[in-house]
Design a protein around this motif. Structure first.
Motif, mmCIF file in Angstrom:
data_model
loop_
_atom_site.group_PDB
_atom_site.id
_atom_site.type_symbol
_atom_site.label_atom_id
_atom_site.label_comp_id
_atom_site.label_asym_id
_atom_site.label_seq_id
_atom_site.Cartn_x
_atom_site.Cartn_y
_atom_site.Cartn_z
ATOM 1 N N VAL A 60 0.854 -1.194 0.000
ATOM 2 C CA VAL A 60 0.000 0.000 0.000
ATOM 3 C C VAL A 60 0.890 1.244 0.000
ATOM 4 C CG1 VAL A 60 -1.959 -1.061 1.187
ATOM 5 C CG2 VAL A 60 -0.180 0.037 2.518
ATOM 6 N N SER A 64 -2.594 5.655 2.581
ATOM 7 C CA SER A 64 -3.706 4.725 2.354
ATOM 8 C C SER A 64 -4.074 3.996 3.635
ATOM 9 C CB SER A 64 -3.319 3.675 1.305
ATOM 10 O OG SER A 64 -3.054 4.284 0.082
ATOM 11 N N LYS A 143 -4.275 3.372 9.167
ATOM 12 C CA LYS A 143 -3.883 4.289 8.093
ATOM 13 C C LYS A 143 -2.368 4.415 8.132
ATOM 14 C CE LYS A 143 -4.722 8.625 5.882
ATOM 15 N NZ LYS A 143 -5.693 9.660 5.629
ATOM 16 N N GLN A 194 4.737 7.773 -1.552
ATOM 17 C CA GLN A 194 3.728 8.477 -2.359
ATOM 18 C C GLN A 194 4.343 8.929 -3.651
ATOM 19 O OE1 GLN A 194 2.529 11.554 0.423
ATOM 20 N NE2 GLN A 194 0.483 10.612 0.552
#
Length: 195
Positions: A60, A64, A143, A194
């Motif tokens: 992930v 996210s 998260k 990211q």
């Protein structure tokens, strides 16, 4: 002449030792303390369960949500409760919720504690009717806030505290924590930067 006396005296000493000393050799008049009994026995393992901590997806990106399921396999034994204690890095994860899974027909949450300061989760779920086999005890939703240091596990069992309460398949015996072997397995999650 001194030598002539030495031989008979030596023989008399040897005869006296043999007569008195052999039966009392190594004995003393001091009281003997019996050895202290020490129990070195290890509790017998009567039951075994497997606990698996596994992310629902293998990778992930930062920012996210990620869910981790705690799966229990009791084999031929029955379980009436699962206690999970976990450590996590609060700089990497935020815990959003913990929900019971499909292991029990009517699960009852017995303990819920999330400490985001030190990164510790305590959660217990059980049921008045025991379950047998394999199922998800509970799911932890989180998260991802940042990349972990050194690729470490972002969430892991505290194996000293986590426990599965087991009983025989015919429900005739419940096994204590000392009689139960819990085998832990943790699957990592890959966190992507990211883009």
């Amino acid at each position: 002449t001194d030598m002539k006396l030495w031989l008979p005296i030596s023989l008399l000493i040897i005869a006296a030792i043999l007569d008195v000393g052999v039966t009392n050799f190594g004995k003393s008049n001091l009281p003997v303390t019996p050895p202290v009994a020490t129990d070195l026995s290890v509790p017998e393992i009567g039951a075994q369960a497997n606990l698996l901590l596994q992310p629902e997806v293998s990778a992930v990106p930062v920012g996210s949500e990620a869910s981790f399921s705690v799966t229990v396999d009791t084999g031929s034994f029955r379980t009436f409760g699962v206690e999970g204690y976990f450590d996590y890095d609060p700089a990497v994860l935020t815990i959003l919720s913990i929900e019971p899974g499909n292991l029990f027909d009517r699960p009852e949450v017995l303990l819920t504690s999330i400490d985001p300061t030190i990164g510790r989760i305590s959660y217990a779920v059980g049921s008045r009717t025991s379950a047998q086999g394999k199922g998800i005890a509970f799911t932890i939703r989180s998260k991802i806030k940042s990349l972990p240091q050194n690729g470490e596990l972002v969430l892991s069992f505290n194996q000293q505290k986590s426990h599965v309460s087991l009983e025989a398949s015919d429900q005739s015996k419940r096994f204590s924590q000392e009689e139960t072997l819990v085998v832990f397995e943790e699957k990592p999650i890959t966190i992507l930067a990211q883009e």
